[in-house]
Design a protein around this motif. Structure first.
Motif, PDB file in Angstrom:
ATOM      1  N   LEU A 157       0.822  -1.205   0.000  1.00  9.28           N
ATOM      2  CA  LEU A 157       0.000   0.000   0.000  1.00  9.28           C
ATOM      3  C   LEU A 157       0.863   1.266   0.000  1.00  9.28           C
ATOM      4  O   LEU A 157       0.523   2.266  -0.639  1.00  9.28           O
ATOM      5  CB  LEU A 157      -0.930   0.001   1.210  1.00  9.28           C
ATOM      6  N   LEU A 158       1.999   1.203   0.714  1.00  9.15           N
ATOM      7  CA  LEU A 158       2.905   2.341   0.731  1.00  9.15           C
ATOM      8  C   LEU A 158       3.492   2.586  -0.656  1.00  9.15           C
ATOM      9  O   LEU A 158       3.568   3.730  -1.122  1.00  9.15           O
ATOM     10  CB  LEU A 158       4.019   2.087   1.748  1.00  9.15           C
ATOM     11  N   GLN A 159       3.912   1.508  -1.323  1.00  7.27           N
ATOM     12  CA  GLN A 159       4.457   1.643  -2.672  1.00  7.27           C
ATOM     13  C   GLN A 159       3.395   2.123  -3.658  1.00  7.27           C
ATOM     14  O   GLN A 159       3.672   2.967  -4.521  1.00  7.27           O
ATOM     15  CB  GLN A 159       5.022   0.292  -3.140  1.00  7.27           C
ATOM     16  N   LEU A 160       2.176   1.602  -3.507  1.00  9.55           N
ATOM     17  CA  LEU A 160       1.083   2.024  -4.384  1.00  9.55           C
ATOM     18  C   LEU A 160       0.766   3.506  -4.189  1.00  9.55           C
ATOM     19  O   LEU A 160       0.576   4.255  -5.159  1.00  9.55           O
ATOM     20  CB  LEU A 160      -0.157   1.179  -4.107  1.00  9.55           C
ATOM     21  N   GLY A 161       0.727   3.936  -2.925  1.00 11.42           N
ATOM     22  CA  GLY A 161       0.453   5.341  -2.649  1.00 11.42           C
ATOM     23  C   GLY A 161       1.525   6.255  -3.210  1.00 11.42           C
ATOM     24  O   GLY A 161       1.229   7.310  -3.782  1.00 11.42           O
ATOM     25  N   PHE A 162       2.788   5.849  -3.071  1.00 14.18           N
ATOM     26  CA  PHE A 162       3.891   6.653  -3.614  1.00 14.18           C
ATOM     27  C   PHE A 162       3.809   6.740  -5.139  1.00 14.18           C
ATOM     28  O   PHE A 162       4.012   7.806  -5.725  1.00 14.18           O
ATOM     29  CB  PHE A 162       5.229   6.044  -3.190  1.00 14.18           C
ATOM     30  N   THR A 163       3.488   5.607  -5.773  1.00 19.25           N
ATOM     31  CA  THR A 163       3.361   5.585  -7.234  1.00 19.25           C
ATOM     32  C   THR A 163       2.236   6.494  -7.707  1.00 19.25           C
ATOM     33  O   THR A 163       2.376   7.236  -8.678  1.00 19.25           O
ATOM     34  CB  THR A 163       3.109   4.150  -7.728  1.00 19.25           C
ATOM     35  N   LEU A 164       1.096   6.448  -6.997  1.00 18.23           N
ATOM     36  CA  LEU A 164      -0.035   7.308  -7.365  1.00 18.23           C
ATOM     37  C   LEU A 164       0.310   8.785  -7.190  1.00 18.23           C
ATOM     38  O   LEU A 164      -0.086   9.623  -8.010  1.00 18.23           O
ATOM     39  CB  LEU A 164      -1.256   6.944  -6.521  1.00 18.23           C
ATOM     40  N   LEU A 165       1.070   9.106  -6.141  1.00 20.06           N
ATOM     41  CA  LEU A 165       1.473  10.498  -5.929  1.00 20.06           C
ATOM     42  C   LEU A 165       2.383  10.985  -7.057  1.00 20.06           C
ATOM     43  O   LEU A 165       2.249  12.115  -7.548  1.00 20.06           O
ATOM     44  CB  LEU A 165       2.196  10.633  -4.578  1.00 20.06           C
ATOM     45  N   VAL A 166       3.311  10.132  -7.480  1.00 19.92           N
ATOM     46  CA  VAL A 166       4.195  10.502  -8.585  1.00 19.92           C
ATOM     47  C   VAL A 166       3.389  10.695  -9.869  1.00 19.92           C
ATOM     48  O   VAL A 166       3.612  11.653 -10.632  1.00 19.92           O
ATOM     49  CB  VAL A 166       5.287   9.434  -8.783  1.00 19.92           C
ATOM     50  N   CYS A 167       2.430   9.788 -10.106  1.00 23.36           N
ATOM     51  CA  CYS A 167       1.588   9.910 -11.305  1.00 23.36           C
ATOM     52  C   CYS A 167       0.770  11.198 -11.278  1.00 23.36           C
ATOM     53  O   CYS A 167       0.657  11.897 -12.296  1.00 23.36           O
ATOM     54  CB  CYS A 167       0.660   8.700 -11.415  1.00 23.36           C
ATOM     55  N   LEU A 168       0.212  11.511 -10.121  1.00 18.30           N
ATOM     56  CA  LEU A 168      -0.555  12.751  -9.999  1.00 18.30           C
ATOM     57  C   LEU A 168       0.332  13.970 -10.207  1.00 18.30           C
ATOM     58  O   LEU A 168      -0.069  14.952 -10.852  1.00 18.30           O
ATOM     59  CB  LEU A 168      -1.221  12.821  -8.622  1.00 18.30           C
ATOM     60  N   PHE A 169       1.547  13.910  -9.676  1.00 10.77           N
ATOM     61  CA  PHE A 169       2.494  15.020  -9.839  1.00 10.77           C
ATOM     62  C   PHE A 169       2.776  15.282 -11.316  1.00 10.77           C
ATOM     63  O   PHE A 169       2.966  16.433 -11.737  1.00 10.77           O
ATOM     64  CB  PHE A 169       3.790  14.686  -9.098  1.00 10.77           C
ATOM     65  N   MET A 170       2.790  14.223 -12.128  1.00  8.34           N
ATOM     66  CA  MET A 170       3.086  14.366 -13.553  1.00  8.34           C
ATOM     67  C   MET A 170       1.839  14.668 -14.375  1.00  8.34           C
ATOM     68  O   MET A 170       1.902  15.405 -15.368  1.00  8.34           O
ATOM     69  CB  MET A 170       3.762  13.085 -14.069  1.00  8.34           C
ATOM     70  N   ILE A 171       0.695  14.113 -13.984  1.00 11.36           N
ATOM     71  CA  ILE A 171      -0.504  14.201 -14.816  1.00 11.36           C
ATOM     72  C   ILE A 171      -1.304  15.461 -14.551  1.00 11.36           C
ATOM     73  O   ILE A 171      -1.877  16.043 -15.482  1.00 11.36           O
ATOM     74  CB  ILE A 171      -1.377  12.944 -14.605  1.00 11.36           C
ATOM     75  N   VAL A 172      -1.350  15.917 -13.303  1.00  5.00           N
ATOM     76  CA  VAL A 172      -2.183  17.076 -12.960  1.00  5.00           C
ATOM     77  C   VAL A 172      -1.839  18.309 -13.788  1.00  5.00           C
ATOM     78  O   VAL A 172      -2.749  18.984 -14.304  1.00  5.00           O
ATOM     79  CB  VAL A 172      -2.094  17.375 -11.447  1.00  5.00           C
ATOM     80  N   PRO A 173      -0.553  18.673 -13.985  1.00 11.20           N
ATOM     81  CA  PRO A 173      -0.273  19.842 -14.830  1.00 11.20           C
ATOM     82  C   PRO A 173      -0.788  19.682 -16.257  1.00 11.20           C
ATOM     83  O   PRO A 173      -1.269  20.657 -16.859  1.00 11.20           O
ATOM     84  CB  PRO A 173       1.260  19.941 -14.801  1.00 11.20           C
TER      85      PRO A 173
END
Length: 276
Positions: A8-24
Motif C-alpha cells: 500500500l505504501l508503494q502504491l500510494g507513492f506511485t499514485l502520488l508521482v503519477c498525480l504530480f506528472m498528470i495534474v499539470p
C-alpha cells in the motif's frame, strides 16, 4: 500484514508521482476547453479555442505530419540496411559505428542544428525549405530505428535463416526482402512509431532550422504560448496531445508484443495435452 502495508505504501507513492506528472497536463487541457481560464469552470466549457488554433496554426500541424512521414521513409530506407550491415560487421567495428550514430542524440539539438547550418546554410533553396529540418530530424531519429531493428535481428538468428534461404537458391536481394525484412517486422514497426513520435515532438533542432514560412507544431506551440492568450496555447497543447498520445500507446503495445507471443506459443502445447 507487513507485506500488505509495504504494498500500500508503494502504491500510494506511485499514485502520488503519477498525480504530480498528470495534474499539470490535465490543467493545461482544461485551460484549452475553458471560456476563461482565470475565472475557471464557472465561465463554461468551449471548443472555440481549439477551432481558433486550427485556423491559426493548421499549416504547422500539417507540416509536422508531412515532416514526420518523410522522416519515417528516410529512416526506413537508411536504417534497415544499416542495421543489417552492423549485424554482419565485426563486433568491434559495429560497436564503434553504433556509438558514432548516437552522437546526434547525445549532443544538444541546438548544436546539431548549428552544425547543419554551417554545413548546408549557404544553399539558399535548402535553407528556405523544410528539407533542412528533415535532415536534422533524420539525424536525430535514425539511431532509434537502427537500434530497434538491430535488436530484433540479433534475437532471431538471421545468419541461420539466410543460410536456409540460400540453400534453396535465393539470391541476396530475395533473401533480404522475403526473409530478413518480414522477420524484423516487429522491430521495424516499433522503430517507425518511435521515429514518428520523436519527429512530431522535436523542438530544439526544429527551432534552430525553421523559417517564418516553415513552422512545425512544437515551434507553433511555443509561439502561441509567447504571443497568444493562455487558452490558445493550452488548446494547442490539447491538439498536440491528441496527436502524440495514441502513437505513444501504440509504441508501448508493440514493445510488449514480443513478450506476449512466447507465452501464447508456450501455452498451446499445454492446452493440446489437456484436451487429450
Amino acid at each position: 500484514m507487513k507485506h500488505r502495508g509495504l504494498f500500500l505504501l508503494q502504491l500510494g507513492f506511485t499514485l502520488l508521482v503519477c498525480l504530480f506528472m498528470i495534474v499539470p497536463v490535465l490543467m493545461s487541457v482544461l485551460a484549452g476547453l475553458t471560456e476563461n481560464y482565470f475565472i475557471g469552470l464557472e465561465s463554461g466549457l468551449t471548443t472555440r479555442w481549439v477551432v481558433e488554433v486550427w485556423h491559426l496554426y493548421a499549416d504547422t500541424i500539417l507540416l509536422s505530419i508531412k515532416l514526420a512521414l518523410a522522416c519515417l521513409v528516410c529512416t526506413l530506407v537508411l536504417g534497415v540496411p544499416a542495421a543489417y550491415s552492423l549485424l554482419k560487421s565485426p563486433r568491434r567495428w559495429a560497436h564503434t559505428i553504433e556509438e558514432l550514430l548516437l552522437m546526434p542524440v547525445a549532443i544538444p539539438g541546438l548544436a546539431t542544428a548549428l552544425a547543419l547550418l554551417l554545413a548546408y546554410g549557404q544553399f539558399r533553396g535548402l535553407r528556405e525549405s523544410w528539407l533542412l529540418m528533415l535532415i536534422g530530424h533524420v539525424l536525430f531519429t535514425l539511431p532509434f530505428m537502427i537500434r530497434s531493428v538491430l535488436s530484433v535481428m540479433r534475437t532471431i538468428d538471421i545468419p541461420r535463416l539466410e543460410e536456409a534461404a540460400a540453400s534453396l537458391g535465393a539470391g541476396f536481394w530475395r533473401r533480404f526482402f522475403t526473409v530478413i525484412v518480414p522477420n524484423c517486422t516487429g522491430g521495424i514497426l516499433a522503430g517507425a512509431l518511435m521515429v514518428i513520435t520523436l519527429s512530431i515532438g522535436e523542438f530544439n533542432i526544429t527551432w534552430m532550422l525553421h523559417t517564418p514560412l516553415n513552422k512545425t507544431l512544437p515551434v507553433g506551440l511555443a509561439d502561441s504560448y509567447a504571443s497568444m492568450r493562455l487558452e490558445i496555447g493550452s488548446a494547442y497543447t490539447l491538439i498536440f496531445l491528441a496527436m502524440i498520445m495514441p502513437l505513444l500507446i501504440l509504441v508501448q503495445w508493440l514493445g510488449n508484443l514480443p513478450h506476449r507471443k512466447p507465452r501464447s506459443r508456450a501455452s498451446a502445447p499445454v492446452t493440446a495435452t489437456e484436451s487429450h
